[in-house]
Design a protein around this motif. Structure first.
Motif, PDB file in Angstrom:
ATOM      1  N   ALA A   8     -36.328  63.049 -42.511  1.00  0.00           N
ATOM      2  CA  ALA A   8     -36.949  63.357 -41.216  1.00  0.00           C
ATOM      3  C   ALA A   8     -38.350  63.929 -41.390  1.00  0.00           C
ATOM      4  CB  ALA A   8     -36.069  64.329 -40.438  1.00  0.00           C
ATOM      5  N   LEU A  17     -30.798  57.397 -34.664  1.00  0.00           N
ATOM      6  CA  LEU A  17     -30.166  58.483 -35.421  1.00  0.00           C
ATOM      7  C   LEU A  17     -29.118  59.189 -34.570  1.00  0.00           C
ATOM      8  CD1 LEU A  17     -30.005  60.310 -37.927  1.00  0.00           C
ATOM      9  CD2 LEU A  17     -31.880  61.662 -36.949  1.00  0.00           C
ATOM     10  N   ALA A  20     -32.770  58.084 -40.535  1.00  0.00           N
ATOM     11  CA  ALA A  20     -33.622  59.208 -40.158  1.00  0.00           C
ATOM     12  C   ALA A  20     -35.072  58.967 -40.553  1.00  0.00           C
ATOM     13  CB  ALA A  20     -33.112  60.498 -40.807  1.00  0.00           C
ATOM     14  N   LYS A  73     -36.402  64.185 -34.432  1.00  0.00           N
ATOM     15  CA  LYS A  73     -35.365  64.017 -35.448  1.00  0.00           C
ATOM     16  C   LYS A  73     -35.004  65.360 -36.081  1.00  0.00           C
ATOM     17  CE  LYS A  73     -36.904  59.343 -36.660  1.00  0.00           C
ATOM     18  NZ  LYS A  73     -37.493  58.502 -37.727  1.00  0.00           N
TER      19      LYS A  73
END
Length: 436
Positions: free
Chosen positions: A374, A271, A263, A385
């Protein structure tokens, strides 16, 4: 000092400012010299003792690291002559990260500077093979620590995407992850984490495929995951598989760590591709906090039937009495209990003395680690993300994470990412703000 435009114009060209170092994103990042390095200006100004006297010790140490990183021998000579501070390993790490071979030789053999594994990792990550060879040779053939140093160097090469370093490590030292041994299982996990952290997608995918071939069969014999097996090409929790192959109880934690570094360092597509096959807790996820054990906190001490000395209600060090305390406290690393320990770069190790509590703690840590990764991701797709993670968790769990009900949420990150969580996601986010 404030001056008017006429005075500023008259003074222009009479004064100049030197910016010797690049801006660091965190206090743990290695000092790196600005390039092109102001060679003559640095030596002219810092090559005498007077300017150093006004600097604090951290400022002197930083300037010394930058001189070592510059690759300019007269600048390093000037800094060593006038800095007035002890040579710390960070100085050699700065020189190694910059590929300053002559500076490393001077620091090692001329100044007696010690070094830590960070110098090995940084030199390998930047692809400086000769510097890496010098560092390993200077340490000597110590069979006790050499494998650990080689592993650190390999992690750096994976993070930096340096195949020539990896080839040399394999040819010269037989360093090869995914070979099926106990040591290789841990090395494979570390290699995958390093590659993901550095955003080396091709290396990451190759390692995951090799780990699946080596450890996947054993993993599936121990733990069936039908929904993960339906995903063609999925690594089926490759990091957890490697650890499970050695019966490691923290396999779920390593899977979470793998997802967190993906991430952070990889594009959102990576991801999305690996999340569902690696996330250890399929819906529904565990609740935010473990249910209190029967009789926990009661004056009668009904929950301490295994221990003695209930009248004081403290457990007196009995293993059974401490387990539930560890499972409820220490999640944020603020307790002296043995619930969680680790640092920013190493995996956390959970001592699961209570089955349900330990699983819940690990799940909460995984959720917060993913959100932190993220929010602090250097990739331009950080918003995608965040959207993916919040959607994958569902509104209930996402709200719990953002409100801090599963632990201290969002410990820092980009200001734009924090604003995105507050404004566009329309969810309150409790954070200890540390933007960069």
């Amino acid at each position: 000092m404030l001056v008017d435009r006429a005075t500023a114009a008259a003074l222009r060209g009479s004064y100049s400012f030197i910016t010797p170092g690049q801006k660091r994103q965190s206090q743990w990042e290695t000092h790196r010299a600005q390039q092109p390095w102001p060679k003559y200006a640095f030596v002219a100004h810092w090559g005498r003792p007077e300017p150093w006297r006004s600097l604090s010790l951290p400022q002197r140490e930083r300037l010394l690291c930058l001189a070592a990183s510059s690759g300019h021998a007269p600048s390093l000579d000037a800094a060593l002559a006038h800095c007035g501070c002890v040579l710390k390993p960070e100085v050699l790490t700065a020189a190694a990260a910059a590929g300053n071979l002559a500076g490393c030789e001077r620091l090692l053999h001329g100044e007696g500077c010690s070094f830590e594994w960070g110098a090995l990792r940084q030199s390998a990550e930047a692809g400086h093979l000769r510097v890496l060879q010098l560092l390993l040779k200077s340490f000597g053939p110590n069979a006790f620590v050499l494998p650990n140093f080689l592993a650190r160097a390999a992690e750096g090469a994976y993070a930096g995407g340096q195949p020539h370093i990896l080839d040399w490590l394999q040819q010269a030292h037989g360093n090869r992850p995914c070979s099926g041994s106990a040591e290789a299982a841990a090395a494979a996990v570390a290699a995958v984490v390093a590659a993901a952290y550095g955003g080396q997608v091709a290396i990451l995918e190759d390692l995951l495929a090799r780990m699946q071939d080596e450890f996947g069969g054993h993993h599936h014999q121990q733990q069936q995951q039908p929904q993960n097996e339906q995903q063609e090409g999925a690594p089926a929790a490759a990091a957890a598989a490697a650890m499970a192959a050695e019966d490691d109880p923290s396999a779920a934690v390593y899977s979470c760590r793998l997802l967190a570094v993906i991430a952070r360092g990889c594009p959102v597509e990576v991801l999305e591709r690996h999340y569902h096959s690696n996330w250890p807790w399929p819906p529904p996820m565990p609740p935010p906090m473990p249910p209190p054990p029967a009789g926990d906190g009661d004056s009668e001490g009904e929950g301490d039937s295994e221990g003695e000395g209930d009248s004081e209600g403290e457990g007196d060090g009995d293993g059974e009495g401490e387990g539930s305390e560890d499972s409820e406290g220490g999640f944020e690393g603020e307790s002296d209990e043995e619930g969680v320990e680790g640092d920013s770069e190493e995996a956390f190790e959970f001592q699961d003395e209570a089955e349900d509590g330990g699983d819940i703690m690990a799940c909460n840590w995984g959720l917060i680690s993913l959100l932190d990764a993220a929010v602090g991701s250097p990739t331009p797709c950080w918003a995608a993300k965040l959207d993916f993670l919040l959607d994958a968790w569902g509104p209930e769990v996402a709200g719990q994470v953002l409100r801090g009900e599963r632990g201290s949420a969002v410990r820092g990150g980009h200001a734009e990412a924090l604003a995105y969580l507050w404004d566009e996601c329309e969810l309150p986010c409790r954070t200890a703000i540390s933007t960069y």
